[in-house]
Design a protein around this motif. Sequence first.
Motif, mmCIF file in Angstrom:
data_model
loop_
_atom_site.group_PDB
_atom_site.id
_atom_site.type_symbol
_atom_site.label_atom_id
_atom_site.label_comp_id
_atom_site.label_asym_id
_atom_site.label_seq_id
_atom_site.Cartn_x
_atom_site.Cartn_y
_atom_site.Cartn_z
ATOM 1 N N GLU A 184 0.818 -1.216 0.000
ATOM 2 C CA GLU A 184 0.000 0.000 0.000
ATOM 3 C C GLU A 184 0.851 1.264 0.000
ATOM 4 N N LYS A 185 1.993 1.204 0.682
ATOM 5 C CA LYS A 185 2.880 2.365 0.770
ATOM 6 C C LYS A 185 3.710 2.564 -0.504
ATOM 7 N N GLY A 186 3.692 1.593 -1.402
ATOM 8 C CA GLY A 186 4.501 1.693 -2.610
ATOM 9 C C GLY A 186 5.972 1.491 -2.346
ATOM 10 N N PHE A 187 6.301 0.631 -1.371
ATOM 11 C CA PHE A 187 7.683 0.424 -0.972
ATOM 12 C C PHE A 187 8.281 -0.891 -1.474
ATOM 13 N N VAL A 188 7.514 -1.696 -2.209
ATOM 14 C CA VAL A 188 7.990 -3.040 -2.560
ATOM 15 C C VAL A 188 7.596 -3.420 -3.979
ATOM 16 N N ARG A 189 8.244 -4.482 -4.432
ATOM 17 C CA ARG A 189 7.772 -5.188 -5.625
ATOM 18 C C ARG A 189 7.254 -6.541 -5.150
ATOM 19 N N ILE A 190 6.209 -7.036 -5.785
ATOM 20 C CA ILE A 190 5.669 -8.353 -5.453
ATOM 21 C C ILE A 190 6.508 -9.351 -6.243
ATOM 22 N N HIS A 191 7.430 -9.988 -5.558
ATOM 23 C CA HIS A 191 8.478 -10.680 -6.310
ATOM 24 C C HIS A 191 8.906 -12.012 -5.701
ATOM 25 N N THR A 192 9.029 -12.102 -4.396
ATOM 26 C CA THR A 192 9.666 -13.269 -3.790
ATOM 27 C C THR A 192 8.648 -14.359 -3.460
ATOM 28 N N LYS A 193 9.059 -15.339 -2.710
ATOM 29 C CA LYS A 193 8.224 -16.498 -2.398
ATOM 30 C C LYS A 193 6.948 -16.111 -1.658
ATOM 31 N N GLY A 194 5.836 -16.730 -2.071
ATOM 32 C CA GLY A 194 4.575 -16.540 -1.377
ATOM 33 C C GLY A 194 4.100 -17.851 -0.770
ATOM 34 N N ALA A 195 2.962 -17.807 -0.090
ATOM 35 C CA ALA A 195 2.427 -19.007 0.550
ATOM 36 C C ALA A 195 0.969 -18.782 0.909
ATOM 37 N N ASP A 196 0.270 -19.879 1.193
ATOM 38 C CA ASP A 196 -1.092 -19.751 1.715
ATOM 39 C C ASP A 196 -1.029 -19.026 3.051
ATOM 40 N N LEU A 197 -2.048 -18.239 3.341
ATOM 41 C CA LEU A 197 -2.080 -17.529 4.615
ATOM 42 C C LEU A 197 -2.478 -18.469 5.755
ATOM 43 N N PRO A 198 -2.126 -18.130 6.971
ATOM 44 C CA PRO A 198 -2.505 -18.963 8.113
ATOM 45 C C PRO A 198 -4.012 -19.161 8.244
ATOM 46 N N ASP A 199 -4.801 -18.160 7.818
ATOM 47 C CA ASP A 199 -6.260 -18.277 7.953
ATOM 48 C C ASP A 199 -6.910 -19.049 6.813
ATOM 49 N N GLY A 200 -6.095 -19.624 5.922
ATOM 50 C CA GLY A 200 -6.629 -20.476 4.868
ATOM 51 C C GLY A 200 -6.743 -19.820 3.501
ATOM 52 N N ILE A 201 -6.543 -18.521 3.403
ATOM 53 C CA ILE A 201 -6.566 -17.861 2.098
ATOM 54 C C ILE A 201 -5.416 -18.410 1.255
ATOM 55 N N THR A 202 -5.730 -18.824 0.028
ATOM 56 C CA THR A 202 -4.728 -19.479 -0.799
ATOM 57 C C THR A 202 -3.684 -18.502 -1.315
ATOM 58 N N TYR A 203 -2.564 -19.076 -1.725
ATOM 59 C CA TYR A 203 -1.483 -18.280 -2.309
ATOM 60 C C TYR A 203 -2.000 -17.457 -3.486
ATOM 61 N N GLU A 215 -1.500 -3.061 -5.101
ATOM 62 C CA GLU A 215 -0.459 -2.379 -5.869
ATOM 63 C C GLU A 215 -1.072 -1.434 -6.903
ATOM 64 N N ARG A 216 -2.131 -1.872 -7.568
ATOM 65 C CA ARG A 216 -2.797 -1.004 -8.540
ATOM 66 C C ARG A 216 -3.356 0.246 -7.861
ATOM 67 N N ALA A 217 -3.908 0.057 -6.658
ATOM 68 C CA ALA A 217 -4.424 1.211 -5.912
ATOM 69 C C ALA A 217 -3.286 2.154 -5.516
ATOM 70 N N ALA A 218 -2.126 1.579 -5.150
ATOM 71 C CA ALA A 218 -0.976 2.398 -4.777
ATOM 72 C C ALA A 218 -0.466 3.185 -5.978
ATOM 73 N N LYS A 219 -0.485 2.567 -7.140
ATOM 74 C CA LYS A 219 -0.070 3.263 -8.357
ATOM 75 C C LYS A 219 -1.007 4.433 -8.655
ATOM 76 N N LYS A 220 -2.300 4.175 -8.515
ATOM 77 C CA LYS A 220 -3.284 5.223 -8.776
ATOM 78 C C LYS A 220 -3.111 6.389 -7.815
ATOM 79 N N ALA A 221 -2.771 6.079 -6.572
ATOM 80 C CA ALA A 221 -2.567 7.117 -5.557
ATOM 81 C C ALA A 221 -1.160 7.704 -5.608
ATOM 82 N N GLU A 222 -0.315 7.158 -6.490
ATOM 83 C CA GLU A 222 1.081 7.592 -6.621
ATOM 84 C C GLU A 222 1.812 7.510 -5.291
ATOM 85 N N ALA A 223 1.582 6.401 -4.603
ATOM 86 C CA ALA A 223 2.234 6.180 -3.305
ATOM 87 C C ALA A 223 3.654 5.680 -3.494
ATOM 88 N N GLY A 224 4.557 6.147 -2.671
ATOM 89 C CA GLY A 224 5.926 5.660 -2.676
ATOM 90 C C GLY A 224 6.591 5.729 -4.021
#
Length: 239
Positions: free
Chosen positions: A196-215, A226-235
């Motif tokens: 949300e802050k526009g400080f990262v790239r979505i790039h490295t290893k991911g995983a299913d969340l502890p609450d069951g939401i899939t990768y 990320e699209r919302a951050a781009k629209k807001a010109e964050a970071g």
Amino acid sequence: MSIKAKSGGSWFTVLLVVAAIAVWAYDQKKALDHSPAKPSASRTEKADSPPKAKPAPPAAKGLEKIGGYEVYRNCTLVEARNNDGDSFMLKLPDGRQSEFRLYFVDTPESAFKSYKGGETNRQRIDEQAAEMGGITAQQAVQIGQDAKHFTLDLLASRPFDIYTRWDSPFHDNRFHAFVEVKQNGKSRWLDELLVEKGFVRIHTKGADLPDGITYAKQKAHLLDLERAAKKAEAGVWGK
């Protein structure tokens, strides 16, 4: 001496030889059975491969687990030279200290570095800059510094929870984890806040969340953020 006596002596000699051979064979087998086994090909290959990071000591009995993750409540940040926007040294409630890295996100390097042998991190910074809107290397490092300050200030402000499986895919003694923090009175995943802050790239290893939401579902959610951050010109997206 008669022919009969000579024949009996010969048979006796043969029996002695056979018995001696049998005793020798038994001794050899016994020695082999008790000698150290030679390493198999697979064990030799394993020894020649890069050493894997040692997992943390066995968890205490009754440790909380959610969705296959071990849960550690009220963790705190530990000052360390390598602390950065997406990886940091933490102290667990049982006193252990380990370095953890966030799932899903990669913050740019926060400084230009040179290593022994003449190698540098410039290539990595250039790759990060290219994937984050084609900014300059200097701008990427500045975003890395912003991400570092945001993360470390947030983690130093109050205890937080982590969820980990103690996996270290790069065998560098850094273990992946989801970090749950408090932001404006709400529980949030740190990787989501960084997106949300526009400080990262979505790039490295991911995983299913502890609450069951899939990768796949979580990655799609991060891409929406990320699209919302781009629209807001964050970071980085405001560069």
